[in-house]
Design a protein around this motif. Structure first.
Motif, PDB file in Angstrom:
ATOM      1  N   UNK A  55      -1.284   8.125  -8.171  1.00  0.00           N
ATOM      2  CA  UNK A  55      -2.305   7.488  -7.337  1.00  0.00           C
ATOM      3  C   UNK A  55      -3.428   6.878  -8.167  1.00  0.00           C
ATOM      4  N   UNK A  56      -3.674   7.392  -9.362  1.00  0.00           N
ATOM      5  CA  UNK A  56      -4.778   6.921 -10.192  1.00  0.00           C
ATOM      6  C   UNK A  56      -4.393   5.748 -11.084  1.00  0.00           C
ATOM      7  N   UNK A  57      -3.112   5.448 -11.190  1.00  0.00           N
ATOM      8  CA  UNK A  57      -2.653   4.345 -12.035  1.00  0.00           C
ATOM      9  C   UNK A  57      -2.346   3.118 -11.183  1.00  0.00           C
ATOM     10  N   UNK A  58      -2.500   1.943 -11.766  1.00  0.00           N
ATOM     11  CA  UNK A  58      -2.316   0.687 -11.045  1.00  0.00           C
ATOM     12  C   UNK A  58      -0.832   0.353 -10.897  1.00  0.00           C
ATOM     13  N   UNK A 583       4.346   2.077 -13.419  1.00  0.00           N
ATOM     14  CA  UNK A 583       2.901   1.935 -13.324  1.00  0.00           C
ATOM     15  C   UNK A 583       2.416   1.167 -14.557  1.00  0.00           C
ATOM     16  N   UNK A 584       1.317   0.429 -14.362  1.00  0.00           N
ATOM     17  CA  UNK A 584       0.789  -0.425 -15.411  1.00  0.00           C
ATOM     18  C   UNK A 584       0.036   0.404 -16.455  1.00  0.00           C
ATOM     19  N   UNK A 585       0.283   0.125 -17.723  1.00  0.00           N
ATOM     20  CA  UNK A 585      -0.461   0.749 -18.821  1.00  0.00           C
ATOM     21  C   UNK A 585      -1.637  -0.167 -19.150  1.00  0.00           C
ATOM     22  N   UNK A 586      -2.880   0.313 -19.038  1.00  0.00           N
ATOM     23  CA  UNK A 586      -4.038  -0.541 -19.342  1.00  0.00           C
ATOM     24  C   UNK A 586      -3.959  -1.099 -20.758  1.00  0.00           C
TER      25      UNK A 586
END
Length: 840
Positions: A55-58, A583-586
């Protein structure tokens, strides 16, 4: 004119080359060590399945594509093999090959125009606009399902081309003449096939028709010959009969009439005796019955019977009269029933033809043949007769076959009936999990591997995206006359939020990612897996994952060229229901704990457990991103890789048994060489000790002679005796000349002996693979023995450079250059360094 992009020129490389001109770039970001540690904590927990971390990752956007597929996000500009030009069945020739059944439309257009106008300046406008014609026909076929008439469709596009160009009268007339020649080149009965929902089905029908019509013509010729033979046999028997010389028959045969000719008297005086006996009434009835069956036989107009559970919606099947569509809840069970019924219909005609041949050859034996024909069934059909049975195709649903239909599926595969089982699969899905089940929750059920366990069935896994491979699989199965399983992927995706992609491209990505590898197994070829298994068609078949060049701009704007692997995780990016596993890695996250998925899978599970895998993806703005994947997806990648390794081993590619045999042979050769070295060293040491003892004994004897003055022959005088102290065993005992002779007789030290005896060049001849790489370097230096394996020849007619070059080329690494024999040869330091790895 729009330039249409060509997607795949080489069969060995399924992914197309980047022709879009767009170079993706990494986003710029500030790297923060503390932020990275916090992000790694979240990424690791997402990877391990923590919902809070997810939930916290884009999430990734709907426009994200695997990095290697980014150039083809505009599917309207994608040029690929479809539409196909389907050649009409040729009943006059032998079986048509895959290349003779179909080819890409663009290939046929180019060949037809080149044949009509071979000169460079002729048909210039038409040659220049062939891509436009191809593109227009492709758009027409998007609205139609199934094959269409090639001549009519091409004529429609020719008219559209003339309207599109709007040429002046002179140029229009030239183009019209060239287009007419092109239309005249279209064979009667040729068709065009677009990449619709059921291309694999239509190609199977096309293959069946091409084979069946040829067989039907040959069988009709056999029937006609049998009818003529039996009629001639009956005619001979009639001539022997009394009826043939009745008065009326006699008159008609002589051709006379009138008052002076009495046929009754002529018949009475004629000799009615025969040199041979007439046939029995039983045989006559048998011949006449066979004749009646053959003369009344008409081939079944239905060539193909399709069975499915009711999900097939192809209006083309209702439009053709040679196909019959049947729905049933269990297609495999129904297929066996229908095949038995259709085969039973043919037993009478096949029996009649066989009986006719036996009667013509006069070898029919009622005691032997009557019981055999009374029990004649499809199991006794020849291969040619089996091919004449109308094809029965069970169109199975993957989840139904892997579930409730598994028992009848297995029964059909083991039955030997030449029924075609066609199963369309989703490359990302697990048939064992069902339509609604999570495809990543368990190891995938491989229906093709399940088919392999039925050892006498033909099994292939192919795709409509590679029509030549698919047609070869179909022709192999039809020729084998066995139960055949075809596991097919089309690449079709249900409509959704994701970027629309061409189904042909998605199917190619499934091949590339090892999600749907190609192979075909034909038990007819023999009992060995080496001859049964065909592994062709897979890209870079000797690798775990295909590697492709990739160029991007780093965060400093510098161009970087690297290689990317295309894995199952990349293919999963194309599937909407699997997007939740990413999920996207910043951009600012920089850690050694992040590892590309191909490197992650190259590790053992124990080593990889501490790492977090990712794949490269590109968004619609040409920005390159790293995308973390879930542990479930990573395990699915490992499962697909395991299945790929299984197929490789079956095909003899990177076979562990072969590697073990080579390693064992190398170890045995090294052990033999080591034992021989120990033996030679021991013999050498023994010889050195013997020589030393002999030299010492000889020296002592001469010393004794000198001391005792016994050298009578030598004329020794008292003044010749050396002065100084005399100590037995001391160097001062012997004169200087004798000491020099004794020193000369001592052997060299062990290191010197070894350099003289064991640094010579040599070859592990039993390991030689007969590759011929070394022979062209120096045919005097490298020669073959009787077993075609390399051995050393004339060392005096060779250079050390040639030995080193051959060692580097040798695939078996069995050439050992040793040390140079000629110390004056140039560049020796470099050559010795290059030779070192091969002398270990």
């Amino acid at each position: 004119m729009t330039t249409i992009q060509k997607a795949a020129e080489e069969q060995s490389t399924q992914l197309p080359s980047n022709e879009s001109g767009r170079v993706p770039s990494l986003p710029t970001a500030v790297k923060d060590a503390r932020a990275t540690r916090e992000l790694m904590f979240l990424l690791r927990h997402f990877h391990l399945g923590d919902p809070a971390a997810k939930a916290q990752l884009e999430s990734i956007g709907d426009d994200y594509l695997p990095a290697l597929l980014d150039p083809y996000r505009d599917t309207s500009r994608l040029r690929y093999d479809y539409p196909l030009f389907l050649f009409p069945p040729n009943t006059e020739e032998t079986y048509q090959t895959a290349e003779e059944l179909a080819c890409p439309l663009v290939q046929w257009l180019q060949e037809a125009v080149a044949s009509n106008a071979p000169e460079e300046g002729k048909a210039r406008i038409l040659k220049h606009h062939l891509p436009w014609l191809e593109h227009h026909i492709r758009k027409l076929l998007q609205q139609r399902e199934g094959p269409v008439d090639a001549g009519a469709t091409l004529a429609e596009s020719c008219i559209a081309l003339q309207t599109h160009l709007g040429l002046d009268e002179q140029e229009r007339k030239r183009l019209e003449d060239d287009l007419n020649l092109l239309l005249q080149s279209v064979p009667e009965g040729a068709q065009l096939l677009g990449y619709g929902r059921y291309p694999s089905l239509h190609l199977l029908i096309h293959a069946v028709r091409s084979q069946f019509l040829h067989m039907q013509r040959r069988f009709q010729e056999r029937i006609d010959a049998s009818i003529r033979g039996l009629k001639e046999l009956l005619e001979v028997e009639w001539i022997k009969s009394d009826e043939s010389i009745e008065p009326k028959m006699a008159r008609d045969s002589v051709g006379l009439g009138g008052e002076r000719f009495d046929p009754v008297i002529l018949s009475a005086v004629m000799d009615h005796s025969r040199g041979t006996r007439s046939i029995s009434e039983e045989r006559r009835e048998r011949i006449e019955h066979a004749l009646e069956i053959m003369q009344g036989w008409h081939p079944d107009p239905v060539l193909v019977r399709f069975l499915h559970i009711g999900t097939l919606t192809d209006p083309w099947l209702q439009e053709v009269d040679f196909c019959q569509e049947i729905t049933d809840h269990d297609p495999c069970a129904k297929a066996m029933e229908i095949f038995d019924r259709e085969a039973e219909k043919l037993t009478s005609i096949y029996s009649a033809v066989r009986i006719a041949q036996l009667e013509i050859d006069a070898i029919y034996n009622p005691e032997i043949h009557d019981p055999w024909f009374a029990n004649f069934s499809w199991e006794a059909f020849s291969q040619e007769e089996l091919r004449m049975v109308p094809s029965v195709i069970a169109l199975g649903s993957a989840d139904q076959v892997a579930g409730e239909g598994l028992r009848t599926f297995s029964r059909l595969l083991s039955s030997g009936r030449p029924v075609q089982i066609l199963i369309r699969v989703l490359a990302h899905a697990d048939p064992g999990a069902g339509l609604e089940g999570d495809p990543l929750k368990s190891y995938r059920t491989e229906l093709s591997y399940l088919g392999i366990s039925h050892r006498q069935a033909v099994v292939d896994q192919s795709s409509a995206a590679r029509h030549q491979h698919l047609l070869k699989c179909y022709l192999m199965a039809l020729d084998a006359t066995r139960t055949s399983l075809h596991v097919i992927n089309t690449g079709m995706r249900p409509p959704g939020r994701l970027l629309p992609l061409n189904a042909w491209l998605v199917a190619g990505a499934a091949i590339e990612s090892r999600a749907h590898p190609f192979f075909r197994i034909n038990p007819e070829a023999g009992d060995s897996a080496a001859v049964r298994m065909d592994f062709s068609g897979n890209p870079q078949a000797d690798r775990d994952w295909p590697l492709h060049p990739f160029q991007y701009l780093d965060d400093n704007g510098n161009s970087v060229t690297t290689e990317l692997a295309f894995t199952f995780a990349d293919h999963a990016l194309l599937i909407e229901r699997l997007r939740d596993h990413f999920r996207l890695i910043p951009a600012g996250c920089d850690s050694d704990g992040l590892l590309s998925i191909q490197d992650y899978l190259a590790m053992s599970p124990e080593e990889a457990y501490r790492r977090v895998p990712f794949v490269w993806a590109i968004d619609g703005n040409a920005m390159l991103h790293r995308v973390v994947i879930s542990r479930e997806l990573a395990l699915a990648c490992r499962d697909r890789l395991n299945y790929w390794h299984t197929l490789q081993e079956m095909a003899g590619v990177r076979n562990r048994y072969v590697d073990m045999a080579v390693e064992k042979t190398r170890a045995e050769e090294r052990e033999l060489a080591s034992n021989e070295l120990v033996r030679v060293q021991a013999a050498h040491a023994e010889e050195v000790e013997r020589v030393r003892n002999e030299a010492a004994g000889e020296a002592m004897q001469r010393l004794t002679d000198v001391l005792l003055g016994l050298d009578v022959e030598g004329g020794l005088r008292p003044g010749d005796i050396p002065s100084g102290p005399v100590a037995m065993g001391s160097d001062e005992v012997m004169p200087e000349q004798q000491r020099d002779e004794a020193e000369e007789s001592e052997p060299p030290d062990e290191e010197e002996q070894e350099s003289l005896s064991f640094d010579d060049p040599w070859i592990d001849t039993p390991l030689c693979t007969s590759c011929n790489d070394c022979l062209p370097i120096n045919p005097h230096l490298f020669i073959y023995n009787d077993e075609k394996q390399a051995m050393l020849g004339d060392l005096g007619n060779a250079t050390y450079a040639q030995l080193v070059q051959a060692a580097e080329l040798c695939p078996a690494k069995c050439i050992h250059p040793g040390k140079p024999l000629n110390q004056d040869e140039p560049d020796l330091d470099s050559l010795i360094e290059r030779a070192a790895p091969f002398n270990q």
